[in-house]
Motif scaffolding. Structure first.
Motif, PDB file in Angstrom:
ATOM      1  N   ALA A 118     -23.342 -29.654  -2.837  1.00 41.62           N
ATOM      2  CA  ALA A 118     -23.164 -28.224  -2.551  1.00 41.62           C
ATOM      3  C   ALA A 118     -21.688 -27.888  -2.391  1.00 41.62           C
ATOM      4  O   ALA A 118     -21.305 -27.140  -1.487  1.00 41.62           O
ATOM      5  CB  ALA A 118     -23.966 -27.828  -1.307  1.00 41.62           C
ATOM      6  N   ASN A 119     -20.873 -28.412  -3.278  1.00 35.63           N
ATOM      7  CA  ASN A 119     -19.424 -28.197  -3.236  1.00 35.63           C
ATOM      8  C   ASN A 119     -19.126 -26.825  -3.842  1.00 35.63           C
ATOM      9  O   ASN A 119     -18.718 -26.702  -4.995  1.00 35.63           O
ATOM     10  CB  ASN A 119     -18.719 -29.315  -4.009  1.00 35.63           C
ATOM     11  CG  ASN A 119     -17.214 -29.182  -3.989  1.00 35.63           C
ATOM     12  OD1 ASN A 119     -16.634 -28.639  -3.053  1.00 35.63           O
ATOM     13  ND2 ASN A 119     -16.574 -29.677  -5.038  1.00 35.63           N
ATOM     14  N   ALA A 120     -19.315 -25.791  -3.067  1.00 39.01           N
ATOM     15  CA  ALA A 120     -19.317 -24.412  -3.564  1.00 39.01           C
ATOM     16  C   ALA A 120     -17.894 -23.888  -3.753  1.00 39.01           C
ATOM     17  O   ALA A 120     -17.373 -23.122  -2.948  1.00 39.01           O
ATOM     18  CB  ALA A 120     -20.107 -23.526  -2.609  1.00 39.01           C
ATOM     19  N   ASN A 121     -17.285 -24.282  -4.861  1.00 38.04           N
ATOM     20  CA  ASN A 121     -15.876 -23.986  -5.112  1.00 38.04           C
ATOM     21  C   ASN A 121     -15.658 -22.963  -6.219  1.00 38.04           C
ATOM     22  O   ASN A 121     -14.547 -22.839  -6.748  1.00 38.04           O
ATOM     23  CB  ASN A 121     -15.110 -25.276  -5.449  1.00 38.04           C
ATOM     24  CG  ASN A 121     -15.581 -25.917  -6.755  1.00 38.04           C
ATOM     25  OD1 ASN A 121     -16.415 -25.369  -7.463  1.00 38.04           O
ATOM     26  ND2 ASN A 121     -15.038 -27.095  -7.065  1.00 38.04           N
ATOM     27  N   VAL A 122     -16.711 -22.203  -6.586  1.00 38.53           N
ATOM     28  CA  VAL A 122     -16.591 -21.315  -7.748  1.00 38.53           C
ATOM     29  C   VAL A 122     -16.518 -19.841  -7.384  1.00 38.53           C
ATOM     30  O   VAL A 122     -15.683 -19.108  -7.908  1.00 38.53           O
ATOM     31  CB  VAL A 122     -17.759 -21.548  -8.734  1.00 38.53           C
ATOM     32  CG1 VAL A 122     -17.639 -20.608  -9.934  1.00 38.53           C
ATOM     33  CG2 VAL A 122     -17.791 -22.992  -9.201  1.00 38.53           C
ATOM     34  N   ASN A 123     -17.383 -19.358  -6.501  1.00 36.57           N
ATOM     35  CA  ASN A 123     -17.463 -17.916  -6.286  1.00 36.57           C
ATOM     36  C   ASN A 123     -17.865 -17.606  -4.851  1.00 36.57           C
ATOM     37  O   ASN A 123     -18.389 -18.473  -4.136  1.00 36.57           O
ATOM     38  CB  ASN A 123     -18.475 -17.294  -7.266  1.00 36.57           C
ATOM     39  CG  ASN A 123     -18.222 -15.817  -7.524  1.00 36.57           C
ATOM     40  OD1 ASN A 123     -17.319 -15.208  -6.956  1.00 36.57           O
ATOM     41  ND2 ASN A 123     -19.026 -15.219  -8.382  1.00 36.57           N
ATOM     42  N   ILE A 124     -17.637 -16.355  -4.447  1.00 36.64           N
ATOM     43  CA  ILE A 124     -18.068 -15.830  -3.157  1.00 36.64           C
ATOM     44  C   ILE A 124     -18.974 -14.638  -3.426  1.00 36.64           C
ATOM     45  O   ILE A 124     -18.687 -13.799  -4.285  1.00 36.64           O
ATOM     46  CB  ILE A 124     -16.875 -15.363  -2.295  1.00 36.64           C
ATOM     47  CG1 ILE A 124     -15.921 -16.522  -2.012  1.00 36.64           C
ATOM     48  CG2 ILE A 124     -17.364 -14.728  -0.994  1.00 36.64           C
ATOM     49  CD1 ILE A 124     -16.436 -17.541  -1.044  1.00 36.64           C
ATOM     50  N   SER A 125     -20.057 -14.536  -2.669  1.00 36.77           N
ATOM     51  CA  SER A 125     -20.967 -13.412  -2.829  1.00 36.77           C
ATOM     52  C   SER A 125     -21.614 -13.124  -1.483  1.00 36.77           C
ATOM     53  O   SER A 125     -21.320 -13.788  -0.474  1.00 36.77           O
ATOM     54  CB  SER A 125     -22.033 -13.741  -3.887  1.00 36.77           C
ATOM     55  OG  SER A 125     -22.847 -12.624  -4.159  1.00 36.77           O
ATOM     56  N   LYS A 126     -22.485 -12.130  -1.470  1.00 39.61           N
ATOM     57  CA  LYS A 126     -23.281 -11.856  -0.280  1.00 39.61           C
ATOM     58  C   LYS A 126     -24.754 -11.997  -0.637  1.00 39.61           C
ATOM     59  O   LYS A 126     -25.187 -11.596  -1.714  1.00 39.61           O
ATOM     60  CB  LYS A 126     -23.006 -10.459   0.262  1.00 39.61           C
ATOM     61  CG  LYS A 126     -21.649 -10.307   0.926  1.00 39.61           C
ATOM     62  CD  LYS A 126     -21.493  -8.959   1.604  1.00 39.61           C
ATOM     63  CE  LYS A 126     -22.294  -8.895   2.894  1.00 39.61           C
ATOM     64  NZ  LYS A 126     -22.076  -7.606   3.611  1.00 39.61           N
ATOM     65  N   MET A 127     -25.494 -12.616   0.261  1.00 42.37           N
ATOM     66  CA  MET A 127     -26.935 -12.729   0.119  1.00 42.37           C
ATOM     67  C   MET A 127     -27.534 -11.957   1.288  1.00 42.37           C
ATOM     68  O   MET A 127     -27.625 -12.466   2.394  1.00 42.37           O
ATOM     69  CB  MET A 127     -27.359 -14.199   0.126  1.00 42.37           C
ATOM     70  CG  MET A 127     -28.829 -14.423  -0.182  1.00 42.37           C
ATOM     71  SD  MET A 127     -29.205 -16.205  -0.290  1.00 42.37           S
ATOM     72  CE  MET A 127     -28.319 -16.625  -1.787  1.00 42.37           C
ATOM     73  N   GLY A 128     -27.899 -10.701   1.022  1.00 39.60           N
ATOM     74  CA  GLY A 128     -28.248  -9.822   2.123  1.00 39.60           C
ATOM     75  C   GLY A 128     -27.002  -9.565   2.944  1.00 39.60           C
ATOM     76  O   GLY A 128     -25.987  -9.083   2.448  1.00 39.60           O
ATOM     77  N   GLU A 129     -27.035  -9.912   4.222  1.00 45.84           N
ATOM     78  CA  GLU A 129     -25.873  -9.746   5.092  1.00 45.84           C
ATOM     79  C   GLU A 129     -25.046 -11.020   5.216  1.00 45.84           C
ATOM     80  O   GLU A 129     -23.992 -11.022   5.873  1.00 45.84           O
ATOM     81  CB  GLU A 129     -26.340  -9.306   6.492  1.00 45.84           C
ATOM     82  CG  GLU A 129     -26.967  -7.922   6.507  1.00 45.84           C
ATOM     83  CD  GLU A 129     -26.017  -6.865   5.966  1.00 45.84           C
ATOM     84  OE1 GLU A 129     -24.858  -6.824   6.416  1.00 45.84           O
ATOM     85  OE2 GLU A 129     -26.421  -6.099   5.082  1.00 45.84           O
ATOM     86  N   ALA A 130     -25.495 -12.100   4.600  1.00 48.92           N
ATOM     87  CA  ALA A 130     -24.793 -13.384   4.716  1.00 48.92           C
ATOM     88  C   ALA A 130     -23.725 -13.516   3.646  1.00 48.92           C
ATOM     89  O   ALA A 130     -23.944 -13.200   2.469  1.00 48.92           O
ATOM     90  CB  ALA A 130     -25.791 -14.529   4.603  1.00 48.92           C
ATOM     91  N   PHE A 131     -22.557 -14.006   4.042  1.00 52.23           N
ATOM     92  CA  PHE A 131     -21.505 -14.353   3.096  1.00 52.23           C
ATOM     93  C   PHE A 131     -21.743 -15.796   2.647  1.00 52.23           C
ATOM     94  O   PHE A 131     -21.938 -16.688   3.479  1.00 52.23           O
ATOM     95  CB  PHE A 131     -20.127 -14.235   3.749  1.00 52.23           C
ATOM     96  CG  PHE A 131     -19.678 -12.818   3.957  1.00 52.23           C
ATOM     97  CD1 PHE A 131     -18.813 -12.206   3.065  1.00 52.23           C
ATOM     98  CD2 PHE A 131     -20.135 -12.084   5.049  1.00 52.23           C
ATOM     99  CE1 PHE A 131     -18.395 -10.899   3.255  1.00 52.23           C
ATOM    100  CE2 PHE A 131     -19.720 -10.777   5.252  1.00 52.23           C
ATOM    101  CZ  PHE A 131     -18.851 -10.182   4.354  1.00 52.23           C
ATOM    102  N   VAL A 132     -21.725 -16.011   1.319  1.00 46.72           N
ATOM    103  CA  VAL A 132     -22.029 -17.345   0.788  1.00 46.72           C
ATOM    104  C   VAL A 132     -20.999 -17.746  -0.254  1.00 46.72           C
ATOM    105  O   VAL A 132     -20.470 -16.916  -0.996  1.00 46.72           O
ATOM    106  CB  VAL A 132     -23.446 -17.411   0.172  1.00 46.72           C
ATOM    107  CG1 VAL A 132     -24.505 -17.241   1.244  1.00 46.72           C
ATOM    108  CG2 VAL A 132     -23.626 -16.377  -0.922  1.00 46.72           C
TER     109      VAL A 132
END
Length: 477
Positions: A118-132
């Motif tokens: 889960a090396n999340a190094n590509v993008n930032i988004s929101k899932m509902g109110e959560a920043f992911v």
């Protein structure tokens, strides 16, 4: 040329929090919120080195604005990959083009389970109110937007199958749901298009497209009524992912004879209304898509083949890559009442990492694109300019400074904006002469510099991010 930008591919270990960065110029006082970025920041673990730009361990960055001032913080994403690297001193999880030596039994187990770094190094988004933070493994990592502390990996407990998703989900404000595509590898492979409604992490299937040899797909298009999935001839035999013992992307083969295929799926019920054969090309990024009468128009940053992936291996990009690291702005017009698509070049500018005024124009006809760019006459250089393209007039404006390498420009609309380009652009720029980075603020209309805020260290080249206004924070907290 490579020696100028090589620092952008070197490790940053320092984690800091600066309450106030030195600012040259004037940041608009209406800019109140935060720019979030993710990207690779550590390229070696012990004696092992990650092989590709896409592989480095993820670091989060935030620039927060208030009353014309800007603060900065950065922190490593505490992913399973990062934690294992710290604990063992070794690369413990496979990445895009790096894979630790694992047995066939470990490889089979991980391919059909939720095991992932889960090396999340590509993008930032929101899932509902959560920043992911996102990567192409379908396991978003939630983080605290105030502190950048990692909250944890989000596991989807639903019936939507797949092992590889795009890193560019869309958001449908009418359905109030995120939309994405996930590839299910197996004896019967599928592209599964799904939604995630606000307030939930559960995915709901819209529709499924069967495929014998799945393509590598990094993004897709969305109009008001359709999902547009483009299959490039960079494909894989799913069995290879289990048996060949290669890193993920090295199992894919370039088969130009297959051509490229466009699938137009109706978003309301998942029915594929048209599939079009097209010319052979490759792409990472869609720019936009929209409907015009009975046509679906799809704008993409295209490459003649997939050699761009090979040229981004670290030992090549920092020495002497063979071709330019940017593509062409190409438009494809898909007639819903016909069978042959039309291809059109929009500009001669070489571009990559494109952004638009998403909230206003995604899925709709639009006028402006903002991107990084490069000089076709100097293909050994890196992305060294920002480009604004007027899609309708087919003209371009550029921002460029000697020795500076800007990242993805993110558009922020001004309050009560009337024009599509009324606002600012935010870009993290590496200054190779000074050995550090700065945040650049451009007037999106005139493309003139308004301000820059210097960071005390270099920020390794990253990919994508998002801006969140103070109003959104207040709504969350």
């Amino acid at each position: 040329m490579p020696e100028q930008f090589a620092q952008g591919f070197t490790t940053l270990k320092e984690e800091i929090a600066c309450d106030s960065l030195p600012v040259q110029g004037s940041i608009p006082t209406w800019l109140e919120g935060s720019l979030f970025r993710t990207g690779p920041a550590q390229f070696e673990v012990g004696q092992q080195r990650y092989r590709h730009w896409f592989d480095g361990l993820a670091m989060l960055h935030s620039f927060s604005f208030q009353a014309g001032a800007v603060s900065y913080a950065n922190k490593f994403l505490q992913s399973p990959a990062y934690k294992a690297a710290k604990e063992t001193g070794k690369i413990s999880f496979g990445e895009f083009a790096t894979d630790p030596c694992r047995s066939i039994f470990q490889r089979v187990a991980s391919a059909f389970s939720s095991e992932s770094g889960a090396n999340a190094n590509v993008n930032i988004s929101k899932m509902g109110e959560a920043f992911v933070a996102l990567t192409e493994i379908p396991l978003p990592v939630e983080f605290d937007s105030r502190t950048l502390e990692t909250v944890g990996v989000i596991h989807h407990d639903d019936g939507v199958a797949g092992q590889h998703s795009t890193a560019h989900p869309h958001y449908d404000p009418i359905r109030r749901a995120g939309i994405n595509s996930i590839t299910q590898f197996g004896p019967k492979s599928h592209y599964n298009i799904h939604t995630i409604a606000d307030g939930t992490t559960q995915r709901t299937l819209i529709g499924s497209i069967p495929v014998r040899e799945p393509a590598y797909i990094h993004s897709f298009g969305m109009t008001e009524n359709y999902i547009v999935l483009v299959e490039f001839p960079l494909v894989v035999n799913p069995l290879s992912l289990l048996t060949h013992g290669k890193p993920f992307i090295e199992n894919f083969q370039w088969k130009p004879e297959l051509g490229t295929h466009f699938h137009v799926m109706r978003a309301v019920d998942g029915r594929v209304v048209k599939s079009y054969p097209g010319p052979t090309f490759f792409a990472f990024h869609h720019i936009n898509a929209f409907e015009r009468g009975n046509d679906v128009v799809v704008d993409i940053v295209t490459y003649p083949n997939a050699s761009i992936i090979d040229n981004l291996y670290l030992d090549k990009v920092t020495t002497n890559h063979e071709t330019a690291l940017w593509g062409a702005f190409t438009r494809y017009i898909l007639p819903l009442d016909g069978d042959a698509l039309i291809e059109e070049a929009i500009t001669e500018e070489g571009i990559e990492l494109p952004r638009i005024n998403y909230e206003r124009n995604n899925g709709r006809e639009y006028q402006f694109v903002y991107s990084c760019g490069g000089d076709w006459a100097n293909p050994n250089d890196f992305l060294n300019r920002l480009v604004k393209i007027d899609v309708q007039a087919k003209t371009a404006q550029t921002w460029q400074e000697d020795g500076c390498y800007p990242g993805e420009p993110i558009f922020v609309a001004a309050p009560q904006a009337h024009a599509e380009d009324e606002g600012v652009l935010l870009s993290v720029v590496l200054n190779s002469a000074k050995g550090n980075s700065f945040l650049l603020v451009l007037d999106a209309t005139t493309f003139r510099e308004l301000a820059r805020a210097e960071v005390p260290h270099h920020i390794p080249f990253s990919f994508h991010g998002m801006y969140s206004s103070l109003r959104e924070f207040e709504g969350k907290f």
